[in-house]
Design a protein around this motif. Structure first.
Motif, PDB file in Angstrom:
ATOM      1  N   ILE A 104      -9.553  -5.520  -1.254  1.00 26.93           N
ATOM      2  CA  ILE A 104      -8.425  -5.363  -2.183  1.00 26.93           C
ATOM      3  C   ILE A 104      -8.153  -6.685  -2.893  1.00 26.93           C
ATOM      4  O   ILE A 104      -7.996  -6.725  -4.117  1.00 26.93           O
ATOM      5  CB  ILE A 104      -7.167  -4.870  -1.433  1.00 26.93           C
ATOM      6  N   PHE A 105      -8.128  -7.772  -2.131  1.00 26.13           N
ATOM      7  CA  PHE A 105      -7.868  -9.087  -2.734  1.00 26.13           C
ATOM      8  C   PHE A 105      -8.941  -9.425  -3.775  1.00 26.13           C
ATOM      9  O   PHE A 105      -8.649  -9.966  -4.834  1.00 26.13           O
ATOM     10  CB  PHE A 105      -7.812 -10.187  -1.669  1.00 26.13           C
ATOM     11  N   PHE A 108      -8.458  -7.322  -7.028  1.00 29.83           N
ATOM     12  CA  PHE A 108      -7.311  -7.807  -7.800  1.00 29.83           C
ATOM     13  C   PHE A 108      -7.436  -9.290  -8.168  1.00 29.83           C
ATOM     14  O   PHE A 108      -6.599  -9.814  -8.884  1.00 29.83           O
ATOM     15  CB  PHE A 108      -6.006  -7.582  -7.029  1.00 29.83           C
ATOM     16  N   ARG A 109      -8.465  -9.945  -7.648  1.00 28.99           N
ATOM     17  CA  ARG A 109      -8.645 -11.390  -7.823  1.00 28.99           C
ATOM     18  C   ARG A 109      -7.426 -12.162  -7.309  1.00 28.99           C
ATOM     19  O   ARG A 109      -6.940 -13.095  -7.941  1.00 28.99           O
ATOM     20  CB  ARG A 109      -8.967 -11.739  -9.274  1.00 28.99           C
ATOM     21  N   ALA A 110      -6.927 -11.731  -6.164  1.00 31.75           N
ATOM     22  CA  ALA A 110      -5.822 -12.408  -5.486  1.00 31.75           C
ATOM     23  C   ALA A 110      -6.415 -13.485  -4.584  1.00 31.75           C
ATOM     24  O   ALA A 110      -7.491 -13.303  -4.009  1.00 31.75           O
ATOM     25  CB  ALA A 110      -5.010 -11.411  -4.661  1.00 31.75           C
ATOM     26  N   LEU A 124      -1.085 -13.884  -6.523  1.00 29.49           N
ATOM     27  CA  LEU A 124      -1.697 -13.213  -7.659  1.00 29.49           C
ATOM     28  C   LEU A 124      -0.885 -13.546  -8.895  1.00 29.49           C
ATOM     29  O   LEU A 124       0.346 -13.518  -8.866  1.00 29.49           O
ATOM     30  CB  LEU A 124      -1.706 -11.696  -7.450  1.00 29.49           C
ATOM     31  N   ARG A 130      -0.239  -5.319 -13.165  1.00 26.82           N
ATOM     32  CA  ARG A 130      -1.204  -5.789 -12.164  1.00 26.82           C
ATOM     33  C   ARG A 130      -0.487  -6.194 -10.880  1.00 26.82           C
ATOM     34  O   ARG A 130      -0.929  -5.860  -9.774  1.00 26.82           O
ATOM     35  CB  ARG A 130      -1.990  -6.962 -12.739  1.00 26.82           C
ATOM     36  N   VAL A 131       0.618  -6.910 -11.016  1.00 34.66           N
ATOM     37  CA  VAL A 131       1.397  -7.327  -9.849  1.00 34.66           C
ATOM     38  C   VAL A 131       1.933  -6.095  -9.111  1.00 34.66           C
ATOM     39  O   VAL A 131       1.814  -5.985  -7.887  1.00 34.66           O
ATOM     40  CB  VAL A 131       2.545  -8.276 -10.269  1.00 34.66           C
ATOM     41  N   LEU A 134      -0.890  -4.336  -7.129  1.00 32.86           N
ATOM     42  CA  LEU A 134      -1.234  -4.974  -5.857  1.00 32.86           C
ATOM     43  C   LEU A 134      -0.198  -4.635  -4.792  1.00 32.86           C
ATOM     44  O   LEU A 134      -0.552  -4.271  -3.664  1.00 32.86           O
ATOM     45  CB  LEU A 134      -1.350  -6.495  -6.018  1.00 32.86           C
ATOM     46  N   ILE A 135       1.061  -4.726  -5.157  1.00 27.75           N
ATOM     47  CA  ILE A 135       2.140  -4.441  -4.197  1.00 27.75           C
ATOM     48  C   ILE A 135       2.049  -2.999  -3.698  1.00 27.75           C
ATOM     49  O   ILE A 135       2.166  -2.743  -2.491  1.00 27.75           O
ATOM     50  CB  ILE A 135       3.513  -4.730  -4.828  1.00 27.75           C
ATOM     51  N   ILE A 137      -0.598  -1.075  -3.517  1.00 24.58           N
ATOM     52  CA  ILE A 137      -1.782  -0.892  -2.651  1.00 24.58           C
ATOM     53  C   ILE A 137      -1.563  -1.538  -1.281  1.00 24.58           C
ATOM     54  O   ILE A 137      -2.055  -1.042  -0.275  1.00 24.58           O
ATOM     55  CB  ILE A 137      -3.034  -1.470  -3.345  1.00 24.58           C
ATOM     56  N   LEU A 138      -0.836  -2.668  -1.257  1.00 21.00           N
ATOM     57  CA  LEU A 138      -0.628  -3.367   0.014  1.00 21.00           C
ATOM     58  C   LEU A 138       0.489  -2.753   0.865  1.00 21.00           C
ATOM     59  O   LEU A 138       0.518  -2.962   2.080  1.00 21.00           O
ATOM     60  CB  LEU A 138      -0.325  -4.852  -0.236  1.00 21.00           C
TER      61      LEU A 138
END
Length: 159
Positions: A104-105, A108-110, A124, A130-131, A134-135, A137-138
């Motif tokens: 996942i990281f 998302f290039r986190a 990120l 995009r932010v 990520l939230i 999905i996490l």
């Protein structure tokens, strides 16, 4: 309606407080607020994302324009602009989900900025979608804590 206001102002005490107070007077909810010096240390840029009635936000904008400390104010919502936000998320991690989280990281290039025995912290930078992605999905993995910077924005082009 959500509006994004960008104000160039003198870098002096009390300006940010005046802006926030005025939003409250007109029942405009500040969703995010970011402030910092510009290329000139005597001038700051304040970016406000405000939710409220259009008429109320228009009144806030008029008031802000009248302040001596305000050099220029733009309603970026009515222009083409680029925005970014920084988020740091601490999420639960165990042996079973480490590989999934790392994938996942990567997608998302986190960037991983910290690890504990049971958590991993990532950062990120990106636009709000995009932010938020990520939230979302996490979330099922267990977000332990999170901090968002609020939106920063500039008009596109040469203006």
């Amino acid at each position: 309606m959500i509006r994004t206001l960008s104000a160039l102002c003198k870098n002096e005490p009390g300006v940010l407080g005046q802006m926030a107070l005025e939003c409250g007077k007109y029942n405009a909810n500040i969703l995010s607020l970011a402030a910092g010096e510009t290329e000139n240390p005597e001038i700051s840029r304040i970016v406000l994302c405000v939710d409220g009635d259009d008429a109320a936000i228009d009144e806030v904008e008029k008031y802000l324009e009248s302040l001596d400390a305000i050099i220029q104010i733009d309603d970026l919502s009515r222009k083409d602009f680029v925005d970014r936000e920084l988020v740091m998320v601490k999420v639960s991690m165990d042996r079973a989900n480490t590989g999934q989280l790392m994938q996942i990281f990567e997608v998302f290039r986190a960037n991983v900025v910290g690890m504990g025995q049971e958590t991993v912290t990532v950062e990120l930078s990106g636009d709000q979608e995009r932010v938020d992605g990520l939230i979302k999905i996490l979330a099922p993995y267990g977000i332990k804590s999170m901090c968002r910077s609020g939106m920063i924005a500039l008009k596109r082009g040469d203006e």
